[in-house]
Design an enzyme around this catalytic site. Structure first.
Site, PDB file in Angstrom:
ATOM      1  N   ASN A 155     -39.194  79.271  80.833  1.00 41.26           N
ATOM      2  CA  ASN A 155     -39.691  80.609  80.488  1.00 41.26           C
ATOM      3  C   ASN A 155     -40.686  81.179  81.498  1.00 41.26           C
ATOM      4  OD1 ASN A 155     -41.652  78.780  79.637  1.00 41.26           O
ATOM      5  ND2 ASN A 155     -42.164  79.914  77.795  1.00 41.26           N
ATOM      6  N   GLU A 251     -48.465  70.340  78.512  1.00 42.10           N
ATOM      7  CA  GLU A 251     -48.527  71.645  77.831  1.00 42.10           C
ATOM      8  C   GLU A 251     -47.225  71.758  77.052  1.00 42.10           C
ATOM      9  OE1 GLU A 251     -50.959  74.298  81.086  1.00 42.10           O
ATOM     10  OE2 GLU A 251     -48.801  74.294  81.219  1.00 42.10           O
ATOM     11  N   CYS A 285     -44.730  80.076  74.844  1.00 40.57           N
ATOM     12  CA  CYS A 285     -45.462  79.065  74.072  1.00 40.57           C
ATOM     13  C   CYS A 285     -46.533  79.747  73.241  1.00 40.57           C
ATOM     14  CB  CYS A 285     -46.076  78.028  74.993  1.00 40.57           C
ATOM     15  SG  CYS A 285     -47.200  78.728  76.200  1.00 40.57           S
TER      16      CYS A 285
HETATM   17  P1  NAP Z   1     -37.733  71.620  77.724  1.00 40.29           P
HETATM   18  O1  NAP Z   1     -36.342  71.649  77.256  1.00 40.29           O
HETATM   19  O2  NAP Z   1     -38.639  70.591  77.175  1.00 40.29           O
HETATM   20  O3  NAP Z   1     -37.662  71.504  79.313  1.00 40.29           O
HETATM   21  C1  NAP Z   1     -38.837  71.525  80.100  1.00 40.29           C
HETATM   22  C2  NAP Z   1     -38.572  70.834  81.410  1.00 40.29           C
HETATM   23  O4  NAP Z   1     -38.336  69.457  81.170  1.00 40.29           O
HETATM   24  C3  NAP Z   1     -37.338  71.345  82.158  1.00 40.29           C
HETATM   25  O5  NAP Z   1     -37.593  71.240  83.540  1.00 40.29           O
HETATM   26  C4  NAP Z   1     -36.275  70.335  81.753  1.00 40.29           C
HETATM   27  O6  NAP Z   1     -35.222  70.267  82.678  1.00 40.29           O
HETATM   28  C5  NAP Z   1     -37.109  69.076  81.757  1.00 40.29           C
HETATM   29  N1  NAP Z   1     -36.562  67.963  80.998  1.00 40.29           N
HETATM   30  C6  NAP Z   1     -35.768  67.986  79.900  1.00 40.29           C
HETATM   31  N2  NAP Z   1     -35.495  66.723  79.489  1.00 40.29           N
HETATM   32  C7  NAP Z   1     -36.151  65.889  80.341  1.00 40.29           C
HETATM   33  C8  NAP Z   1     -36.263  64.471  80.468  1.00 40.29           C
HETATM   34  N3  NAP Z   1     -35.666  63.645  79.617  1.00 40.29           N
HETATM   35  N4  NAP Z   1     -36.988  63.972  81.476  1.00 40.29           N
HETATM   36  C9  NAP Z   1     -37.606  64.777  82.359  1.00 40.29           C
HETATM   37  N5  NAP Z   1     -37.534  66.134  82.312  1.00 40.29           N
HETATM   38  C10 NAP Z   1     -36.826  66.677  81.310  1.00 40.29           C
HETATM   39  O7  NAP Z   1     -38.467  73.024  77.477  1.00 40.29           O
HETATM   40  P2  NAP Z   1     -37.948  74.498  77.807  1.00 40.29           P
HETATM   41  O8  NAP Z   1     -36.870  74.844  76.853  1.00 40.29           O
HETATM   42  O9  NAP Z   1     -37.707  74.626  79.265  1.00 40.29           O
HETATM   43  O10 NAP Z   1     -39.261  75.343  77.489  1.00 40.29           O
HETATM   44  C11 NAP Z   1     -39.576  75.778  76.193  1.00 40.29           C
HETATM   45  C12 NAP Z   1     -40.653  74.914  75.568  1.00 40.29           C
HETATM   46  O11 NAP Z   1     -41.774  74.827  76.432  1.00 40.29           O
HETATM   47  C13 NAP Z   1     -41.194  75.515  74.286  1.00 40.29           C
HETATM   48  O12 NAP Z   1     -41.372  74.496  73.343  1.00 40.29           O
HETATM   49  C14 NAP Z   1     -42.525  76.120  74.696  1.00 40.29           C
HETATM   50  O13 NAP Z   1     -43.450  76.271  73.640  1.00 40.29           O
HETATM   51  C15 NAP Z   1     -42.958  75.140  75.729  1.00 40.29           C
HETATM   52  N6  NAP Z   1     -43.937  75.746  76.622  1.00 40.29           N
HETATM   53  C16 NAP Z   1     -45.239  75.368  76.516  1.00 40.29           C
HETATM   54  C17 NAP Z   1     -46.208  75.985  77.292  1.00 40.29           C
HETATM   55  C18 NAP Z   1     -47.650  75.601  77.192  1.00 40.29           C
HETATM   56  O14 NAP Z   1     -48.408  75.982  78.066  1.00 40.29           O
HETATM   57  N7  NAP Z   1     -48.073  74.873  76.169  1.00 40.29           N
HETATM   58  C19 NAP Z   1     -45.829  76.967  78.206  1.00 40.29           C
HETATM   59  C20 NAP Z   1     -44.479  77.318  78.290  1.00 40.29           C
HETATM   60  C21 NAP Z   1     -43.536  76.689  77.498  1.00 40.29           C
HETATM   61  P3  NAP Z   1     -33.821  70.975  82.397  1.00 40.29           P
HETATM   62  O15 NAP Z   1     -34.059  72.434  82.410  1.00 40.29           O
HETATM   63  O16 NAP Z   1     -32.989  70.545  83.518  1.00 40.29           O
HETATM   64  O17 NAP Z   1     -33.371  70.455  81.075  1.00 40.29           O
END
Ligand code: NAP
Length: 466
Positions: A155, A251, A285
């Protein structure tokens, strides 16, 4: 179709596992592709980063700042093109994409200025009567850790990678970036400016690929000395499990509650909550993901939210499964008695804004992160009941309290268990010099500018004995 190679040790490499196609959320047509790395290639990227670390860590701050200033200049010149790419790749409106790119470049400047205030400490030994004045002097400074593994979400792929990469590199660490697959194309384009700006080979390596294949090899690599991750709680918890003993900056997901008290300015609360809930289609988030409204304001608040939501035009969601997940929470809530105030239209990854009221803790949408354009509204009577509901959440990123009563603002801010409480505004990460982070399922440790420099380094004492 344009493809991006891996960047390892200053070289462009095709992925051993071929390429991954990226579809634009706007039309679901293939927009570009990125290399898909193998396990061996990510191991190579980490070893190269480690090798580069042994030189980069001894570079002077002025050298690092000069490279950053060069990169800032060339990024500013390219910012419109980068914003266009981001807009296409992750389905963000053009203005939002431009604001992410500009904010990320501004953050680099902010980090450079933070360096001016990043200080060590001198300890005097003569507090101990055994040592006369000047016999023993301790110089406490911060030294880099080594290879930082940075993992960013879809995002804010640029902003949530630069907030890791800038402090890591400026404090003398080297970095392996694993960008989210959706967002990886623009990430490669953004970080190519660093090589152009003079960043030595191997200091920043970028590897895209299937998380299933390269995730664990990166997370468990013995040369990775810190993992800085932003993404879902599910993946964050996996990282907590597999990364034994490595410091983590996490995060994670959020469920930021907007509390509308009986002393709220309703004009303000409605405006902030609607904007907070629906910008970028709720895929933030810090989106306002639940409103809890005092019974005296509940009817009017709900009516006015509905009026505003009906005027909204949203961008598409990142993909179809994300939209279906929101519908799953919507259907669960309505099957358990929630009232439909604005009904969603769902077609593939396109989802129109929806509002449900009368939501209760037994409905999944009360405590699960919807990460989409669905606003649930619930009701409360007493502050005691409110605090139980708010602090019952597994998440703890931010919360907003809307009130004109300053005593109530302080009282609730003190008792709500989250990283940041906003008084009279929607949740927000910025301004970027503010520390930001969550507790519970929303992550660990507060990042910012100097705060992140400290978290990405360790203390070291040199004791001068005369
Ligand atoms: P995600 O599915 O957890 O993916 C985040 C990152 O992790 C991507 O680069 C993803 O790669 C990678 N990833 C996935 N599985 C992994 C594994 N087993 N090992 C290592 N890396 C792995 O999250 P998203 O859908 O991109 O983002 C949405 C989430 O992020 C929401 O829950 C949101 O609340 C949270 N978020 C939190 C913040 C904060 O500051 N707290 C800010 C922004 C977003 P791929 O894309 O290749 O799967």
């Amino acid at each position: 179709m344009e493809n991006q190679d891996l960047i390892v040790n200053g070289q462009n490499l095709s992925g051993d596992n071929g390429t991954i196609e990226i579809k634009s959320p706007w039309d679901l047509q293939t927009f570009a592709s990125v290399a898909s790395a193998s396990k061996a290639q990510v191991e190579d990227a980490v070893s190269n980063s480690d090798e580069a670390f042994h030189t980069w860590r001894y570079s002077s701050l002025s050298e690092r700042v000069e490279i950053f200033n060069n990169a800032i200049k060339s990024l500013r010149e390219d910012s419109d093109r980068l914003a266009q790419l981001l807009h296409k790749e992750i389905g963000k409106f053009e203005d939002d994409a431009r604001s992410e790119i500009n904010r990320s470049i501004d953050y680099m400047e902010l980090m450079i200025s933070a360096l001016k205030h990043w200080k060590g400490t001198v300890y005097y030994g003569d507090l101990d009567p055994k040592f006369p004045r000047n016999k023993k002097t301790g110089i406490y400074s911060r030294v880099p850790l080594g290879v930082v593994l940075a993992i960013s979400p879809f995002n804010y792929p640029i902003n949530l990678s630069i907030t890791k990469i800038a402090p890591a590199l400026l404090s003398g660490n080297t970095v392996v970036l694993k960008p989210s697959t959706q967002g990886a194309y623009t990430s490669y384009e953004f970080y190519k400016h660093f090589a152009k700006a003079g960043l030595p080979k191997g200091v920043l390596n970028i590897v895209s690929g299937s998380s299933k294949e390269i995730g664990d090899p990166l997370l468990t690599h013995p040369l990775v000395k810190l993992i800085a991750f932003t993404g879902s709680t599910e993946v964050g918890n996996h990282i907590r499990k597999v990364s034994l003993g490595v410091p983590l900056l996490l995060e994670l997901g959020g469920k930021d509650i907007g509390v509308v008290t009986k002393h709220a300015d309703l004009d303000l609360a409605v405006k902030e909550i609607v904007k907070g809930a629906f910008s970028y289609c709720g895929q933030r988030c810090t989106a306002q993901k639940l409103a809890l409204v005092h019974s005296s304001k509940y009817e009017e608040f709900t009516r006015r939210v509905v009026e505003e939501v009906q005027k909204l035009e949203l961008n598409p969601m990142i993909d179809e499964p994300s939209a279906s997940f929101v519908m799953e929470l919507f259907n669960d809530a309505t099957s358990k008695g929630a009232e439909v105030k604005v009904s969603p239209n769902h077609d593939s990854n396109k989802l129109s804004p929806a509002v449900v009221s009368e939501v209760k803790p037994e409905m999944r949408v009360f405590y699960e992160e919807q990460f989409g354009p669905l606003m649930p509204i619930g009701k409360y009577e007493t502050e005691e009941e409110l605090l139980k509901l708010v602090n019952g959440s597994p998440y703890g990123l931010q919360a907003s309290v809307y009130t004109k009563d300053i005593d109530q603002a302080f009282r609730l801010a003190d008792k709500i268990e989250v990283g940041t409480v906003q008084i009279n505004a929607k949740p927000d990460r910025g301004p970027d010099n503010f520390p930001f982070g969550g507790v519970k399922d929303s992550g660990q440790l507060m990042q910012g500018t100097i705060e992140t420099l400290d978290l990405m380094t360790r203390g070291k004492m040199v004791v001068v004995n005369t």
